[in-house]
Every structure is written in structure tokens, then in C-alpha cells.
Design a protein around this motif. Sequence first.
Motif, mmCIF file in Angstrom:
data_model
loop_
_atom_site.group_PDB
_atom_site.id
_atom_site.type_symbol
_atom_site.label_atom_id
_atom_site.label_comp_id
_atom_site.label_asym_id
_atom_site.label_seq_id
_atom_site.Cartn_x
_atom_site.Cartn_y
_atom_site.Cartn_z
ATOM 1 N N UNK A 115 -7.328 -1.341 0.257
ATOM 2 C CA UNK A 115 -6.010 -0.498 1.067
ATOM 3 C C UNK A 115 -5.189 0.053 -0.012
ATOM 4 N N UNK A 116 -5.032 -0.753 -0.937
ATOM 5 C CA UNK A 116 -4.055 -0.444 -2.084
ATOM 6 C C UNK A 116 -4.620 0.734 -2.915
ATOM 7 N N UNK A 117 -5.806 0.658 -3.090
ATOM 8 C CA UNK A 117 -6.549 1.651 -3.832
ATOM 9 C C UNK A 117 -6.645 3.078 -3.237
ATOM 10 N N UNK A 118 -6.578 3.230 -1.730
ATOM 11 C CA UNK A 118 -6.546 4.314 -1.041
ATOM 12 C C UNK A 118 -5.166 5.063 -1.221
ATOM 13 N N UNK A 119 -4.139 4.364 -1.136
ATOM 14 C CA UNK A 119 -2.795 5.138 -1.592
ATOM 15 C C UNK A 119 -2.660 5.342 -3.076
ATOM 16 N N UNK A 120 -3.319 4.507 -4.149
ATOM 17 C CA UNK A 120 -3.333 4.951 -5.521
ATOM 18 C C UNK A 120 -4.049 6.148 -5.700
ATOM 19 N N UNK B 47 -4.579 8.808 -3.699
ATOM 20 C CA UNK B 47 -4.082 10.109 -3.197
ATOM 21 C C UNK B 47 -2.670 10.374 -3.666
ATOM 22 N N UNK B 48 -1.894 9.371 -4.144
ATOM 23 C CA UNK B 48 -0.473 9.412 -4.531
ATOM 24 C C UNK B 48 -0.305 10.426 -5.833
ATOM 25 N N UNK B 49 -0.786 10.353 -7.122
ATOM 26 C CA UNK B 49 -0.720 11.312 -7.985
ATOM 27 C C UNK B 49 -1.391 12.754 -7.777
ATOM 28 N N UNK B 50 -2.449 12.914 -6.938
ATOM 29 C CA UNK B 50 -2.551 14.467 -6.790
ATOM 30 C C UNK B 50 -1.488 14.990 -5.662
ATOM 31 N N UNK B 51 -1.047 14.264 -4.903
ATOM 32 C CA UNK B 51 0.069 14.773 -4.078
ATOM 33 C C UNK B 51 1.281 14.998 -4.857
ATOM 34 N N UNK C 15 0.828 -1.394 -0.085
ATOM 35 C CA UNK C 15 0.172 0.164 -0.071
ATOM 36 C C UNK C 15 0.926 1.292 0.089
ATOM 37 N N UNK C 16 1.841 1.266 0.636
ATOM 38 C CA UNK C 16 2.992 2.309 0.599
ATOM 39 C C UNK C 16 3.828 2.342 -0.643
ATOM 40 N N UNK D 96 2.826 4.204 -9.199
ATOM 41 C CA UNK D 96 1.975 4.682 -10.413
ATOM 42 C C UNK D 96 2.487 5.780 -11.115
ATOM 43 N N UNK D 97 3.322 6.691 -10.181
ATOM 44 C CA UNK D 97 3.481 8.125 -10.469
ATOM 45 C C UNK D 97 4.410 8.121 -11.853
#
Length: 497
Positions: free
Chosen positions: A379-384, A386-390, A253-254, A260-261
Amino acid sequence: MPKEEEAAARISKDQDRGWAWVVLVATVIVQGLTLGFPSCTGVFFKDLQRDFQASNSQTSWFPSIMTAVLHAGGPLCSILVERFGCRTTVMLGGLLSGVGMVASAFSKSISHLYITAGFITGLGSCFSFQAGVTVLGYYFIRRRALANALASTGVSIGLTLWPLFSQYMLDEMGWRNTFLIFGGVLLNCCVCGAVMRPVVPVQLPAPSSKPYPEQPPEGAYLCASCIQTLQKYLAFDVFCKNKGYQIYTIGVSWMVMGFVLPLIYLVPYAIFNGVPERKAALLISIIGFINIFMRPMAGLLSGLNVFTGRRIYLFSLAVLLNGLSNLICAISADYTVLVFYCLVYSVSMSVIGALLFQVLMDVVEMDRFSSALGLFTILESVTILIGPPLAGLLVDITGHYSYVFYASTFFMVTSAVFMGLSFCTMKAKNKLKETHKLLSPEVPSRGKYMEVPTEQGPNRNDPPAVIYITILSPVGIPHHCRLPVSYRANSEWVYKL
């Protein structure tokens, strides 16, 4: 012939041969249309920003929502497969994907894309992808590993073709007309689903005419049903009890926050640094093309006996190398350097893709794998998500895309170190526990000792008798040594500490 015998004969005829290979080809196409599709979103990044006057962070929500829903919809897809079968679920997914992209062509703002291309198309892709993979389990028994390896090449083919096709259509027709055509292309999932005829007939629950006696209150009944559904599709109990599953789920998840970035920001990064748009789109295609060959090879390599029980370390090493490869891209944006980066990145990416679910099977019992996979993808989808917008916010603040790749390196490297060290520590503790059990199968009460005198013979020339005294250390660990403390006649006192 009775219906049961006829069904059994048809199942035997279809499995591992004949129509099974047609279903496999359909699954390859479905994976290319669904999992491979988000790779082309970076091609439209600059045009969407210009037309909607959106920032990097706002624009990146569109692919991140699509990818997150594609993963998070797994439990809902499992319910549909159980209720209606794989064929209907794949066709429903194709319909949703097509409708979502057609509606996206008429979007008036970037927020409309979040709902149409992000949520609707992502959910449809999830239904088609997961149901397509599930049906392979019915059609292939003896050759299931081969079938899954071949099916995974569909993702690589999609990674190769979607960016090139997208860039060509964008140059010729603009992004709105391109999205319309995408809607028609994704409807081909319905055609693929149509050939996936059910091997096992779908059992629909028959309504009972008998009223249930002593029905519990409606609220309690709904609560019990919710808990039962969560236990079936989301393995919270496994997460709490299984340390390996807990470590792996947190680590992956981390990891995906950085994984994906590059697929989203590589094309905008290259264009920003003066690379022509068509050559920039070719970079993603290079990654996909190498994946076509490397992913099956990585799967075969990980299946060797030498890696049995050690796949998590191979996976962690691939994650580490993937993260470090992003430094190549961050240091220089020269096109030759970017091509070299794609070569290195794609090799490590192939190993990650080949082992992601295989390692999960190693750490979770197979009878709970389905529910463990459901929680894993949620759980994996949650970090996917928020990752690109951050990362987009980071670009908006700094004005440089290179920081995206530094951030990706941070997430990947820390995840690899966490998983590798945690599993090493856990394995060492398990070995220590097993050793203690073998050395002291029955542990006496702490602070006490036992005396076991041997029989003394009448002859003084007999070998010395030994009295064993077992004393536990303060932490309950027995030590083994011979310490003679006194000699009386032919008796020897030995402490077994």
C-alpha cells in the motif's frame, strides 16, 4: 559427529560473534547501495529532461517507479528467501540492479528508463535489501537490536555519498557513462551476498513419488493456493480486524506521498534558483550525513521505558515537524536557508526512519508481522508511485518548484494529525471499555433490576439493613451513588444507579 549436531555447533559459533560481524558489514554496504541509491536521481533530473525533451511529470516517473518497486517487491522477495535462502536472493538482486542500470545507459526514450532503471533496478534493490536485513535475524540473537541499528546507518551513508559521487561523474562523463559505472557499482551487492553463508540450511521441498488421491479440480486448487498465499504474505484479515494497524497503514501510506518529494525535487529546486550544481547536490549529502548519527540516537531514545506504548505519538510528532520544515524551503531558496532546512529536515527524518517499522511491531502481533509488513509495503508503494509524478505535474502547471514543498507539507501534516488523533481516540475508547468491564463484570438485562435484601436482626438497635437495587441506564452504563428514598424502622432503601 552427526550432521544435526555439526549444524547446531556451527550455528552457535556464528551467531552474535565471529562471521556475524562480517555479515553485518555486508548488510551495511547493501543498504547503502540499495535504499540510498534513489537519493541521487535528482542530480540527473535536468539532463534527462533536456535529452529526452520530457516534462517534470514524465521525468519524475523514473525515480518514483524505482522507489515504489523497491517497497512493493517485499512479498516476492519473501517467497525467494523461503525457497532459495538469503544468500542467493541478495546475489540475484545485485545482478538485476546492475543489469538494469547498464541497460539504462542505452535508453532511447524516457519510457525505456521506466523499465530498466525503474522496474528492473528497483526490483533488484528490493531483493538485496530485504534479504540482507532478513539474514541478520539468523546471525544475531542477543545483539539483534544493535545489529539492526548499525545496519540502518548504511542508508544514511548512501544518502551522503551517492549524490556527491553522481554529480562528480555527471560532470566528468555524462549521464549515460555514469549509469554504466553505476551498474558495475551495484554488482557489488553480489559480493556482499556471497559472504552471507546460510546459518540454517535451506530446506528444498522433495518431490513426492506418491500421487495425491482425489485431487480437487485444477481451478479450485489454484484458487485455494492463491488465497493461502495471500493470507501468508498479505495480512488482509489483520487490516480488517486490527484498528491500530488499519490507522497506521492508512496514515503512513498518505504520509509517503509527501515524504519522498524533497529528496527528489530539492536539487532541481536549488538549481532552478541559481545554486551551482555541485552545491545543490551537497544538500542531499548533508541530510544523509546527519542521518548517520541521528538515526541510531533516535532508535536508542525510542527504546526508553518512558516511550513504551507511546512511540506512535513520537512518530506522529516527527512527521508533523518534518512537514512543517518544508515551509522553510518553500519560503526562500537562499543557499544558507536551504542548508538550515536540511538540518531541520534530517533530524525529523531520522526519527521517522528509526520508528517506521518499530511502531508497526507495536501494533501487530509478531507472529503476523511478516504478512502485515507485506501489505504495509504494498500500500505504501502505491502512494510512493503516484506522489512524485503528481508533484511534477504541479510544477509543469505552475512553473514553480516551491509548490512541491507546500504539497509535501500538506500530506505530512494531515497524516500526523490523523494518526495522532486516531490513536488518542482509540486509546480512550479502550480505557472506557476496560473501566466498564471492571465496574460491571456481569451486566443484567436492560430495564430490569435485582433486589438483594440483607438479613434483619431482631434488635431494633442493629445497623440499618440495605437493599441494593441495580438499574441500568438506557445505554447500559451503571452509575454508583447512594440515594436514600425512605426510612422504615432501621431499613434504608438505596438505589445503585
